[in-house]
Every structure is written in structure tokens, then in C-alpha cells.
Design a protein around this motif. Structure first.
Motif, PDB file in Angstrom:
ATOM      1  N   SER A  68       0.817  -1.209   0.000  1.00 36.88           N
ATOM      2  CA  SER A  68       0.000   0.000   0.000  1.00 36.88           C
ATOM      3  C   SER A  68       0.853   1.262   0.000  1.00 36.88           C
ATOM      4  N   SER A  69       2.127   1.131  -0.350  1.00 38.34           N
ATOM      5  CA  SER A  69       2.965   2.316  -0.401  1.00 38.34           C
ATOM      6  C   SER A  69       2.652   3.102  -1.667  1.00 38.34           C
ATOM      7  N   SER A  70       2.976   4.369  -1.658  1.00 39.87           N
ATOM      8  CA  SER A  70       2.717   5.231  -2.801  1.00 39.87           C
ATOM      9  C   SER A  70       4.012   5.518  -3.535  1.00 39.87           C
ATOM     10  N   PRO A  71       4.091   5.214  -4.849  1.00 39.66           N
ATOM     11  CA  PRO A  71       5.290   5.588  -5.614  1.00 39.66           C
ATOM     12  C   PRO A  71       5.568   7.079  -5.538  1.00 39.66           C
ATOM     13  N   ASP A  72       4.497   7.890  -5.451  1.00 41.01           N
ATOM     14  CA  ASP A  72       4.697   9.335  -5.330  1.00 41.01           C
ATOM     15  C   ASP A  72       5.487   9.678  -4.082  1.00 41.01           C
ATOM     16  N   VAL A  73       5.174   9.009  -2.971  1.00 44.03           N
ATOM     17  CA  VAL A  73       5.858   9.289  -1.711  1.00 44.03           C
ATOM     18  C   VAL A  73       7.323   8.886  -1.801  1.00 44.03           C
ATOM     19  N   ILE A  74       7.579   7.744  -2.423  1.00 43.16           N
ATOM     20  CA  ILE A  74       8.963   7.276  -2.544  1.00 43.16           C
ATOM     21  C   ILE A  74       9.765   8.202  -3.452  1.00 43.16           C
ATOM     22  N   ARG A  75       9.163   8.641  -4.557  1.00 41.70           N
ATOM     23  CA  ARG A  75       9.859   9.588  -5.434  1.00 41.70           C
ATOM     24  C   ARG A  75      10.149  10.900  -4.711  1.00 41.70           C
ATOM     25  N   ALA A  76       9.271  11.275  -3.805  1.00 43.28           N
ATOM     26  CA  ALA A  76       9.449  12.536  -3.087  1.00 43.28           C
ATOM     27  C   ALA A  76      10.485  12.436  -1.977  1.00 43.28           C
ATOM     28  N   MET A  77      10.877  11.216  -1.614  1.00 40.40           N
ATOM     29  CA  MET A  77      11.882  11.027  -0.574  1.00 40.40           C
ATOM     30  C   MET A  77      13.237  11.534  -1.072  1.00 40.40           C
ATOM     31  N   SER A  78      13.882  12.383  -0.300  1.00 45.29           N
ATOM     32  CA  SER A  78      15.202  12.870  -0.704  1.00 45.29           C
ATOM     33  C   SER A  78      16.211  11.729  -0.663  1.00 45.29           C
ATOM     34  N   THR A  79      17.265  11.868  -1.438  1.00 47.45           N
ATOM     35  CA  THR A  79      18.321  10.850  -1.434  1.00 47.45           C
ATOM     36  C   THR A  79      18.948  10.741  -0.048  1.00 47.45           C
ATOM     37  N   GLU A  80      19.119  11.867   0.611  1.00 44.13           N
ATOM     38  CA  GLU A  80      19.683  11.848   1.962  1.00 44.13           C
ATOM     39  C   GLU A  80      18.782  11.076   2.912  1.00 44.13           C
ATOM     40  N   LEU A  81      17.472  11.296   2.837  1.00 44.10           N
ATOM     41  CA  LEU A  81      16.540  10.587   3.698  1.00 44.10           C
ATOM     42  C   LEU A  81      16.598   9.088   3.430  1.00 44.10           C
ATOM     43  N   PHE A  82      16.702   8.712   2.157  1.00 36.76           N
ATOM     44  CA  PHE A  82      16.825   7.301   1.791  1.00 36.76           C
ATOM     45  C   PHE A  82      18.087   6.693   2.405  1.00 36.76           C
ATOM     46  N   LEU A  83      19.205   7.383   2.297  1.00 40.99           N
ATOM     47  CA  LEU A  83      20.455   6.866   2.856  1.00 40.99           C
ATOM     48  C   LEU A  83      20.395   6.825   4.386  1.00 40.99           C
ATOM     49  N   ASN A  84      19.761   7.820   4.993  1.00 43.84           N
ATOM     50  CA  ASN A  84      19.576   7.786   6.447  1.00 43.84           C
ATOM     51  C   ASN A  84      18.781   6.555   6.863  1.00 43.84           C
ATOM     52  N   PHE A  85      17.742   6.240   6.072  1.00 47.19           N
ATOM     53  CA  PHE A  85      16.903   5.092   6.394  1.00 47.19           C
ATOM     54  C   PHE A  85      17.691   3.786   6.294  1.00 47.19           C
ATOM     55  N   LEU A  86      18.599   3.690   5.321  1.00 42.12           N
ATOM     56  CA  LEU A  86      19.422   2.484   5.226  1.00 42.12           C
ATOM     57  C   LEU A  86      20.247   2.295   6.498  1.00 42.12           C
ATOM     58  N   GLY A  87      20.678   3.406   7.096  1.00 44.72           N
ATOM     59  CA  GLY A  87      21.418   3.310   8.349  1.00 44.72           C
ATOM     60  C   GLY A  87      20.566   2.779   9.487  1.00 44.72           C
ATOM     61  N   ILE A  88      19.253   3.024   9.436  1.00 46.07           N
ATOM     62  CA  ILE A  88      18.330   2.491  10.432  1.00 46.07           C
ATOM     63  C   ILE A  88      18.038   1.027  10.153  1.00 46.07           C
ATOM     64  N   ARG A  89      17.885   0.695   8.877  1.00 46.91           N
ATOM     65  CA  ARG A  89      17.527  -0.670   8.499  1.00 46.91           C
ATOM     66  C   ARG A  89      18.691  -1.649   8.693  1.00 46.91           C
ATOM     67  N   MET A  90      19.894  -1.138   8.699  1.00 49.27           N
ATOM     68  CA  MET A  90      21.080  -1.973   8.859  1.00 49.27           C
ATOM     69  C   MET A  90      21.175  -2.523  10.275  1.00 49.27           C
ATOM     70  N   ASP A  91      21.415  -3.809  10.408  1.00 42.52           N
ATOM     71  CA  ASP A  91      21.673  -4.436  11.698  1.00 42.52           C
ATOM     72  C   ASP A  91      23.166  -4.305  11.984  1.00 42.52           C
ATOM     73  N   SER A  92      23.519  -3.428  12.916  1.00 41.39           N
ATOM     74  CA  SER A  92      24.932  -3.133  13.147  1.00 41.39           C
ATOM     75  C   SER A  92      25.702  -4.347  13.634  1.00 41.39           C
ATOM     76  N   ARG A  93      24.992  -5.320  14.228  1.00 43.39           N
ATOM     77  CA  ARG A  93      25.676  -6.526  14.698  1.00 43.39           C
ATOM     78  C   ARG A  93      26.260  -7.316  13.532  1.00 43.39           C
ATOM     79  N   LYS A  94      25.672  -7.148  12.353  1.00 46.70           N
ATOM     80  CA  LYS A  94      26.189  -7.824  11.168  1.00 46.70           C
ATOM     81  C   LYS A  94      27.315  -7.041  10.492  1.00 46.70           C
ATOM     82  N   ALA A  95      27.546  -5.822  10.976  1.00 50.92           N
ATOM     83  CA  ALA A  95      28.528  -4.957  10.323  1.00 50.92           C
ATOM     84  C   ALA A  95      29.817  -4.814  11.119  1.00 50.92           C
ATOM     85  N   GLU A  96      29.938  -5.553  12.218  1.00 48.81           N
ATOM     86  CA  GLU A  96      31.158  -5.471  13.019  1.00 48.81           C
ATOM     87  C   GLU A  96      32.379  -5.791  12.160  1.00 48.81           C
ATOM     88  N   GLY A  97      33.378  -4.912  12.233  1.00 49.59           N
ATOM     89  CA  GLY A  97      34.625  -5.132  11.499  1.00 49.59           C
ATOM     90  C   GLY A  97      34.608  -4.628  10.064  1.00 49.59           C
TER      91      GLY A  97
END
Length: 687
Positions: free
Chosen positions: A540-569
Motif C-alpha cells: 500500500s505504499s505510494s510511488p509518489d511518496v517514494i519519489r518525493a523522498m530525498s536521497t539523503e533521507l533514503f540513505l539515512n533510512f538504510l542506516g536504520i535498516r542496517m543491523d549493526s551486529r552484522k557490520a562489526e569489522g
């Protein structure tokens, strides 16, 4: 690399009641384990009926005033084939005077929200009400109709426009659109009434307050999955409309389920007070940031002496703290902007209308409502802090603070969206945070870890169940939930304990005037009895909303979605370049943390990715993986492409139905399976 970097959203759309599992259903109840209201619950509701000002019928007179045509079709079908809007399910509210399972004040509000049709506010201003959580308004311009707040989704908007044109519109087109603020029920249906090409060309102005796009997108991204899960409780998404279940949302009956879209505004209101001529109509916009929404504006139309209060003034106390989760709002700021509207416009206005509920006519009535709502938010801010400065904590304030009797007696100040209980705690949270200043609560154990000790010290599960049942039978539901909840936390598979806690929650739910509180208690009871439904989810997501997301906001979200325990080292740098819009980002993985900074590039990056922003959006939406974009040359890379696999390996898929009540999750998830670069804001939040 899989499908790692997308932002598509999923939301459960089940509307059907639960199927019987065991025991005999209560006659008329939607759940096989559902119970009738107890004698204690009925007493609470009877007392409310006897003490509240039901003799004041002005809301009913205002609600029905100006009716031009009712909407005959009780259901509006979505383009996808399902039902986008269903008023048929709320008709039971008008079939009897009262219900022993619905607070009489909440019943009154839900009956008022059963208006469903086209209304004249004054000549030249019209509203279609009851087609969504919010109202859509039409103001006559020189060449056409100026639209205020086009609902949640396109299909109800089209139906509203058709009804309007049939009776009033005279075939004139839409000449402008105004978004009052950033919540989705005020812009999501825009594609049902205008074409994006007409907006982009400037033919149709779309006017919004400053920072509209930033706040519209950001609120749904960072904690979007958690917010959407919490909506199951605040909005009762699993509860069928019935006397024992869902009876409306206070602001309106529900949120529509059609096609949501977003067309970016082409004109922003930048000043605190700004006068703009919109299709020949002089409008004075009052910017009111950090009130009901991070960005919002009221509008005064002096030639019509008409004051539009957006969602800053409605027929209810609003949320300072929102149960679904959101930054706590500023009630003193809110009060001051209402006071400004009163003294700038309200001393001469002859009609006041808004994006929810019904208008108010006559200057005396307008001033009464504005003054009452002004005092409502100021009192809550000031008196909660008055108690806080005497040592009352966040865990006590809801049992100490109460609105003055003068405000309690005004229907438009009662809690049909916000409540004094959770808003007062929100004020404490805003100024002092979660801690009650007792060191024992500084680093508390998790409930699952502390509960077994409580169970042991109370003498075991049998004694708790016996005492909990006694308290339940005595109508002491808050005490009963205190001990039975501890048992459920300690023993999530203890079916008798879960059933008893559900019974307790159900009675507490019936007693609530506030629909968010009612829905939360009843939703918890539902899940304790039936578990979390594991059926198919719909995108039920809107393509309009995703297109309106800034690139910075998208990259910030990847930092939230990342499980840091898998990124050790892990340690690497990526230069991201999007040539079509001229953006550059430096992305760094270090200390198990993903960061980005715009406008910078590493001299010797491990990887450089060149991809047009328009193509990156295909990955953000989950339509085309980044791996596929690289393979076909759409994305050009230099350096170690294996870095993307490393990054993708840290991404998880958020479970849209994570467990809230213990022992309700039918099956677990390891968080895998999503495109690691998909942006997932979930459903845009309406409010």
C-alpha cells in the motif's frame, strides 16, 4: 546482492471478523471468546450518560445544517477492485439510542461522524463530509473551484467531486489545490482531482506551507514500521465495526483504502502571515508550525468572512502525544497560534470550518470555540508542568491531572482523538523525558526478565490467576491488569492467563470515551485471544511518496535498516553520484555505523556508483534491484563492487506485524527476504 535497497511499504488490510476457534460466542459479539459488558462497566457508562451535557444539541444542529444531497452509495470501490470506503458498516450506530459496550460520549461523536454527503457552508463554500477520515472543501474561485485538503485516496475524492458537480459544481474545473498540512489525509487523494502535468506546467497552483515535502516524507520513514504496527492498536485495524469492536476514530469514521498519491506543491507559503490571491479570491495564510503537525497553516478568506482552521481546531481535544508514535507536539505553541487566529481573524469571522467535523456559524459561536480550544492546550501544558514542578512524575500525572470542569463541559474539548490521560504524560515526556527520577527505573529490566520474579514472589501462576479473577469479578480492572500482565509477560504460553488479561482489557476498552484508548485495549484483547494474523499483506505504499523522498533521507533510512551486529569489522567508503540532479554523497561504513554526508566525495573510495536519481527510485521502490541496474549498465560502477554485497548483507526486512503482547506471534522471522536497498516507509500516516 539480491533485492536490498528499496522503500516499498506493506500494510495489513484485513477487515473480516475472527473465525471461531473455541467456546460459545456471546450473542452479537464478533469474537468467540468475547464477553458482555460487566455490571461495573455498565455503571461507568451510565454515570457518564447522567453527568455529561447531553442537553447541548448544538453540534447536531451544526452537523446537519446546509445538507444539499446525501451520498446514496454506502460503498466506494477502489480502482483495484476492493472496497475503498464503506459507510455501511457504521449504520448500526444510528439504529438504537445507546449501547452497553460503547461510552455514550464516544457514541455521540461517532453518530455525528455518520454524516455522509454534500453540504453548503455558505454560498461559495461547500464540503463533502464522511467520505474519508477528513473532509474535502470547495471554494468558488473566479474560474473554477479551489480544493482544500483532498482526503486520503483518489477514489473517494473522485466520488466526492462527482457528487459535488452533480449538484453545485456547474461543470467548472478545479482551479487550485491547497494542502493545509503534512498528514496524508490532507493530500493523498490529490490525483483523483487534478493531473500532475497541469501542476507542473503551473496551470493549477498547489499551495502548501513551507517545509511541506520534508515533513510529509520524513514522518513516515524513520520509525515507519513501528508506527504502522502501532496503528493496529490506535486505529483498531483488526477490529470489525460493531458494538463490541470498532465504532469510529473520533476525527472521522475511518481511513480510506484507495490509491494514495502525492503531487508536490508548486507554491509554498513562506511567511508567518502571507496574503495570496488564489483564482481571484484573496486568502490570508497563517503559518502555524509545530502545532497539530510539524508544518501547518490556517487560512482566512476576508471577502467571505470565512476562517479555515485546518486541523488546529476540531470538535475534539487532539493529540499532544500520539499513540501510534510521533514527536511530542508543543501544546503551548498550539494554544498561542489559536489565540493569534482568534485575534487576527476570529473577531470578525462569521463561519469557521476545518478539515474534520462540521462548521461553526456566527461570530459568538466561533469565538467560543476558539477560546475554548486555546485554553484547552494552554491549560494542559501549564498545569501538567505545574504538577511536574511539584514532583509529579510521568507515571503519576495521568492520575493527577484533569481538565477544569468548564472545559470538560464543552463537547469540542472532550477527548475523541487525544485524551487527557495520554496527553498529560506526553507533556511530561516533552519537557522531562521518560525517567521518573527514581534510580530503580534508570536501567530497568525488560518485562520478560523481571516478570518471572514477580510471579515467584506472588506465589506462582495459580495464585495470580485466582486473585486476578477475583479482581476482575469485583470490577477492579486496573489492579487486575497489573498482576495478570506480569504473569503473561513471564509465561507467554499460559492460555488461561492470556484469556483473563484479554477479558480485563475488553472491559477497560468498553469504558473508554477516547477511541484510541478503546481500540488499543480491544486490539490487545483480540491478539491475546487469536494471535497476530499471518495472512497476506498488501503493498500500500505510494510511488509518489517514494519519489518525493530525498536521497539523503533514503540513505539515512538504510542506516536504520542496517543491523549493526552484522557490520562489526566492516570498513569501506562509497561515492554516490546522481548526475541527473547533480547530487553527490559520501557514504562510510565504520564502527558498525553507516553514515552519509551530502556534497562530499572520498579521494580514494572503495567504490563509486553513478546512477541517475530517476533510476535509483526504481530500486528504492523495489521495482528493479541495484544488481540489475549495474548489470544492464543503468548504474555505472568503478572499484570494488563487492562492497555492495557486504552492505546488503547487513540489511534486514522489518516485520510489519512484530509482537506487542507476549505469546501472540504465530511464527518468527529472521528479517531476510526483502530487497536490501528498498526504502520502506510503510503506509503514509493519516491524522
Amino acid at each position: 546482492m539480491g533485492a536490498a535497497f528499496a522503500v516499498a511499504g506493506h500494510m495489513v488490510l484485513e477487515q473480516s471478523p475472527v473465525r471461531a476457534q473455541d467456546s460459545t460466542p456471546l450473542t452479537g459479539h464478533f469474537h468467540p471468546k468475547g464477553k458482555a459488558p460487566s455490571v461495573f462497566t455498565r455503571a461507568v457508562l451510565q454515570e457518564a450518560k447522567a453527568t455529561l451535557p447531553f442537553a447541548d444539541k448544538r453540534d447536531f444542529e451544526e452537523q446537519k445544517k446546509g445538507l444539499i444531497a446525501p451520498m446514496k452509495d454506502l460503498k466506494i470501490t477502489a480502482d483495484a477492485g476492493h472496497v475503498a470506503w464503506d459507510m455501511e458498516r457504521f449504520q448500526f450506530l444510528d439504529k438504537q439510542a445507546d449501547f452497553d459496550s460503547i461510552h455514550p460520549s464516544l457514541l455521540r461523536q461517532s453518530q455525528l461522524n455518520n454524516n455522509y454527503g454534500l453540504y453548503e457552508v455558505i454560498p461559495g463554500i461547500y464540503q463533502v463530509r464522511g467520505f474519508d477520515l477528513s473532509d474535502i472543501s470547495f471554494i468558488r474561485g473566479k474560474t473554477g473551484w479551489i480544493v482544500f485538503d483532498p482526503l486520503v485516496s483518489a477514489e473517494p475524492v473522485r466520488a466526492a467531486w462527482e457528487l459535488f458537480q452533480k449538484h453545485v459544481g456547474q461543470g467548472l474545473p478545479v482551479s487550485a489545490v491547497i494542502y493545509s498540512h503534512s498528514h496524508a489525509d490532507h493530500w493523498g487523494g490529490v490525483r483523483g482531482i487534478v493531473k500532475e502535468a497541469d501542476v507542473r506546467s503551473g496551470k493549477i497552483p498547489v499551495i502548501a506551507p513551507r517545509n511541506f515535502m520534508e515533513h510529509t516524507i520524513a514522518e513516515n520513514v524513520y520509525a515507519g514500521n513501528a508506527m504502522n504496527r502501532r496503528l493496529f492498536y490506535q486505529y483498531g485495524l483488526l477490529l470489525p465495526a460493531s458494538p463490541h469492536g470498532y465504532v469510529g476514530q473520533g476525527l472521522g469514521q475511518a481511513v480510506s483504502a484507495g490509491a494514495m498519491g502525492l503531487i508536490a506543491p508548486n507554491r509554498l507559503v513562506e511567511k508567518e502571515i502571507e496574503e495570496i490571491e488564489v483564482d481571484g479570491v484573496k486568502m490570508i495564510f497563517q503559518d502555524t508550525p509545530n502545532t497539530e503537525a510539524p508544518t501547518e497553516m490556517n487560512t482566512y478568506i476576508p471577502e467571505m468572512k470565512a476562517l479555515w482552521m485546518a486541523e488546529n481546531v476540531i470538535a475534539s481535544l487532539h493529540n499532544i502525544y500520539t499513540l501510534r508514535g510521533a514527536p511530542v507536539r508543543n501544546p503551548l505553541n498550539w494554544s498561542k497560534y489559536i489565540a493569534q487566529a482568534l485575534h487576527r481573524f476570529g473577531l470578525e469571522a462569521e463561519v469557521m470550518f476545518a478539515s474534520h467535523h462540521w462548521p461553526r456559524w456566527g461570530n459568538a459561536r466561533i469565538q467560543e470555540v476558539l477560546r475554548g480550544q486555546r485554553d484547552l492546550y494552554a491549560h494542559m501544558n501549564n498545569q501538567v508542568l505545574h504538577f511536574a514542578n511539584q514532583g509529579v512524575t510521568i507515571n503519576e500525572i495521568h492520575n493527577v491531572y484533569e481538565l477544569p470542569k468548564g472545559l470538560q463541559s464543552k463537547w469540542y474539548c472532550r477527548g475523541y482523538h487525544g485524551s487527557a490521560q495520554h496527553n498529560s504524560r506526553g507533556v511530561i515526556q516533552r519537557f522531562l523525558g521518560f525517567w521518573d527520577c527514581n534510580p530503580a527505573t534508570l536501567v530497568p529490566l525488560s518485562p520478560a526478565d523481571s516478570a518471572p520474579l514477580y510471579v515467584e514472589m506472588m506465589g506462582g501462576s495459580e495464585r495470580i490467576l485466582a486473585r486476578g479473577q477475583e479482581l476482575h469479578n469485583e470490577g477492579k480492572y486496573l489492579l487486575a491488569q497489573e498482576i495478570v500482565n506480569k504473569l503473561v509477560q513471564a509465561e507467554p504460553t499460559n492460555a488461561p492467563a492470556k484469556n483473563l488479561l484479554a477479558d480485563i482489557f475488553e472491559q477497560l476498552g468498553y469504558q473508554q470515551e477516547n477511541p484510541g484508548l478503546r481500540n488499543s485495549y480491544l486490539a490487545a484483547a483480540y491478539e491475546l485471544r487469536s494471535g497476530i494474523p499471518q495472512g497476506k499483506t498488501a503493498d500500500s505504499s505510494s510511488p509518489d511518496v517514494i519519489r518525493a523522498m530525498s536521497t539523503e533521507l533514503f540513505l539515512n533510512f538504510l542506516g536504520i535498516r542496517m543491523d549493526s551486529r552484522k557490520a562489526e569489522g566492516m570498513r569501506f567508503t562509497i561515492n554516490l553520484v546522481t548526475p541527473d540532479n547533480g547530487e553527490k554523497f559520501l557514504i562510510e561504513m565504520e564502527n558498525a555505523t553507516l553514515t552519509n554526508i551530502q556534497g562530499f566525495q572520498a579521494e580514494n573510495p572503495d567504490l563509486t556508483v553513478n546512477i541517475n536519481r530517476v533510476d535509483l527510485e526504481q530500486t528504492m521502490m523495489g521495482a528493479k534491484t541495484l544488481e540489475a541496474q549495474i548489470a544492464d549498465g543503468t548504474a555505472k560502477v568503478t572499484g570494488d563492487v563487492g562492497v555492495l554485497k557486504k552492505l546488503a548483507s547487513t540489511m534486514i526486512e522489518f516485520d510489519p506485524r512484530f509482537q506487542i503482547m507476549p505469546g501472540t506471534k504465530a511464527r518468527g522471522t529472521d528479517g531476510t527476504g526483502a530487497d536490501p536497498y528498498e526504502a520502506i516507509p510503510r503506509q503514509s500516516i493519516a491524522e
